[in-house]
Motif scaffolding. Structure first.
Motif, short mmCIF file in Angstrom:
data_model
loop_
_atom_site.label_atom_id
_atom_site.label_comp_id
_atom_site.label_asym_id
_atom_site.label_seq_id
_atom_site.Cartn_x
_atom_site.Cartn_y
_atom_site.Cartn_z
N LEU A 169 0.81 -1.22 0.00
CA LEU A 169 0.00 0.00 0.00
C LEU A 169 0.85 1.27 0.00
CD1 LEU A 169 -2.63 -1.08 2.69
CD2 LEU A 169 -2.88 -1.16 0.20
N SER A 220 2.68 2.73 3.27
CA SER A 220 3.11 1.68 4.21
C SER A 220 4.63 1.67 4.33
CB SER A 220 2.66 0.31 3.74
OG SER A 220 1.30 0.11 4.03
N GLU A 277 -6.32 2.22 5.23
CA GLU A 277 -6.57 1.36 4.06
C GLU A 277 -6.04 -0.04 4.39
OE1 GLU A 277 -5.77 1.59 -0.74
OE2 GLU A 277 -4.32 2.48 0.59
N ILE A 298 -5.53 -4.17 2.92
CA ILE A 298 -5.63 -5.22 1.90
C ILE A 298 -5.45 -6.55 2.61
CG2 ILE A 298 -3.16 -5.01 1.29
CD1 ILE A 298 -4.00 -5.78 -1.60
N GLU A 319 -2.36 -6.26 5.30
CA GLU A 319 -1.56 -5.04 5.47
C GLU A 319 -2.51 -3.88 5.69
OE1 GLU A 319 1.46 -4.43 2.46
OE2 GLU A 319 1.26 -2.25 2.66
N THR A 320 -2.23 -3.08 6.71
CA THR A 320 -3.05 -1.91 7.00
C THR A 320 -2.15 -0.70 7.13
OG1 THR A 320 -4.69 -3.24 8.16
CG2 THR A 320 -4.71 -0.88 8.60
N SER A 321 -2.49 0.33 6.40
CA SER A 321 -1.74 1.58 6.44
C SER A 321 -2.65 2.66 7.00
CB SER A 321 -1.28 1.93 5.02
OG SER A 321 -0.65 3.18 5.01
N GLN A 355 2.09 8.20 10.42
CA GLN A 355 1.75 7.07 9.57
C GLN A 355 2.13 5.78 10.31
OE1 GLN A 355 0.88 7.46 5.97
NE2 GLN A 355 0.30 5.35 6.27
N THR A 404 1.99 1.40 10.07
CA THR A 404 1.77 0.24 9.20
C THR A 404 1.70 -1.02 10.05
OG1 THR A 404 3.11 1.31 7.50
CG2 THR A 404 2.65 -1.03 7.20
N ILE A 406 1.52 -5.23 9.35
CA ILE A 406 1.52 -6.34 8.41
C ILE A 406 1.30 -7.63 9.20
CG2 ILE A 406 2.95 -7.69 6.80
CD1 ILE A 406 4.09 -5.03 5.82
#
Lengths: 128, 201
Positions: free
Chosen positions: A54, A57, B118, B120, B128-130, B168, B170, B172
């Motif tokens: 992403l 990320s 977001e 996926i 995975e999240t951001s 930010q 992240t 995973i």
């Protein structure tokens, strides 16, 4: 016999149309950091990480190379940066793009003295 | 006490960060706001002050590289799912021009905290999240209230939420892999339209 073949083909077509053609996965890329000792050739670090999928990320992971040197690897979906701390603090950061890795391993041309640093791909990450 | 549930849709504009190709719409598609809750009080007939909390839900944005992964499954049984969520929480003031009339226009200004996320995921193999967090510098809103009966109003509203993500994070496979400040923050906006109820107006 002909009937059986027709039946088999029809079944395969039906499965494909219904989407039963196997599970689909994200399949992110991977990046392998290798740090070796110049003199002995022994591998001191072999660290495998996912390349994020992403936008925005990031993965940051710190590796202890030996008593004197640490490597911090930062991965985004487009770039990989390795910075050195300890005895290697004078070495410039080693940068590679994920596109470069697709074409093969990239070797750091100015690593910390006494070490060889390389980024490759196609490894199996442990849990992050 | 003044209870203000709202529902609507919001659209992303501007940049999530100053990084190249990092438009807000590339990360997040338009979102549905199933519910916003406001709770506060009128400090005078014309002026309401209270807190707000809303959550928007939608799909991934228009970024082609992300979409290529999100569409990795097939249309009938797609094992890869992508989604986005946004959250805003803060305080705001609203000024009603004619609070005693059956129809009243109003304008509002708020400030708060904003989150965009977001994700996926495939079927348990990779997630995975951001998540970006920051400040909602200005939540500008306006609308009309129609008093349908005593203690109950309803009307359309429009809203522009101007914010800036500053951090930010992240994850995973549900493990935090990085949590950093954003080097080059940028300004973004969510623009929304919807319907607003007012209970105990």
């Amino acid at each position: 016999m002909m009937n059986m073949q027709l039946h088999h083909s029809a079944w395969l077509i039906a499965l494909a149309l219904l989407g039963c053609d196997g599970q689909q996965y994200v399949n992110p890329g991977t990046a392998l950091l290798t740090v070796s000792h110049d003199v002995t050739g022994s591998k001191l670090v072999e660290g495998c990480n996912y390349v994020p999928v992403l936008q925005g990320s990031q993965i940051q992971k710190r590796y202890t190379v030996d008593d004197a040197l640490e490597a911090l690897v930062t991965l985004t979906r487009s770039d990989i940066t390795v910075t050195f701390e300890g005895s290697g603090a004078g070495a410039p950061p080693f940068r590679a793009t994920t596109k470069e890795l697709e074409n093969g391993a990239v070797v750091d041309d100015s690593p910390p003295d006494g070490y060889t640093v390389e980024l490759g791909s196609g490894c199996v990450p442990e849990d992050p | 006490m003044h209870f203000v549930p709202m529902t609507g849709v919001i659209f992303p504009f501007g940049s999530a960060t100053g990084a190249r190709d990092d438009a807000l719409s590339a990360r997040y598609a338009w979102q549905w706001l199933p519910l916003e809750v406001g709770l506060g009080a009128k400090v005078m007939d014309e002026l309401y002050i209270g807190g707000y909390f809303n959550v928007g839900v939608g799909l991934e944005g228009s970024d082609l590289a992300t979409e290529a992964h999100c569409e990795a499954g097939n249309d009938a049984v797609d094992d890869v799912s992508c989604s986005s969520v946004s959250v805003r929480v803060g305080i705001e003031g609203r000024y009603s021009f004619t609070p005693a009339e059956p129809m009243s226009g109003w304008l509002g200004y708020g400030i708060g905290y904003t989150v965009g996320s977001e994700t996926i995921s495939d079927v348990g193999r990779y997630t995975e999240t951001s998540t970006a967090t920051g400040i909602e510098m200005a939540r500008l809103s306006g609308g009309l209230d129609f008093r349908l009966k005593r203690g109950f109003g309803l009307g359309p509203y429009a809203m522009v939420s101007i914010g800036r993500y500053t951090r930010q994070r992240t994850e995973i496979r549900n493990v935090e892999t990085a949590s950093t400040s954003i080097d080059n923050p940028a300004t973004h906006a969510w623009v929304g339209l919807g319907l607003r109820l007012v209970i105990f107006p």
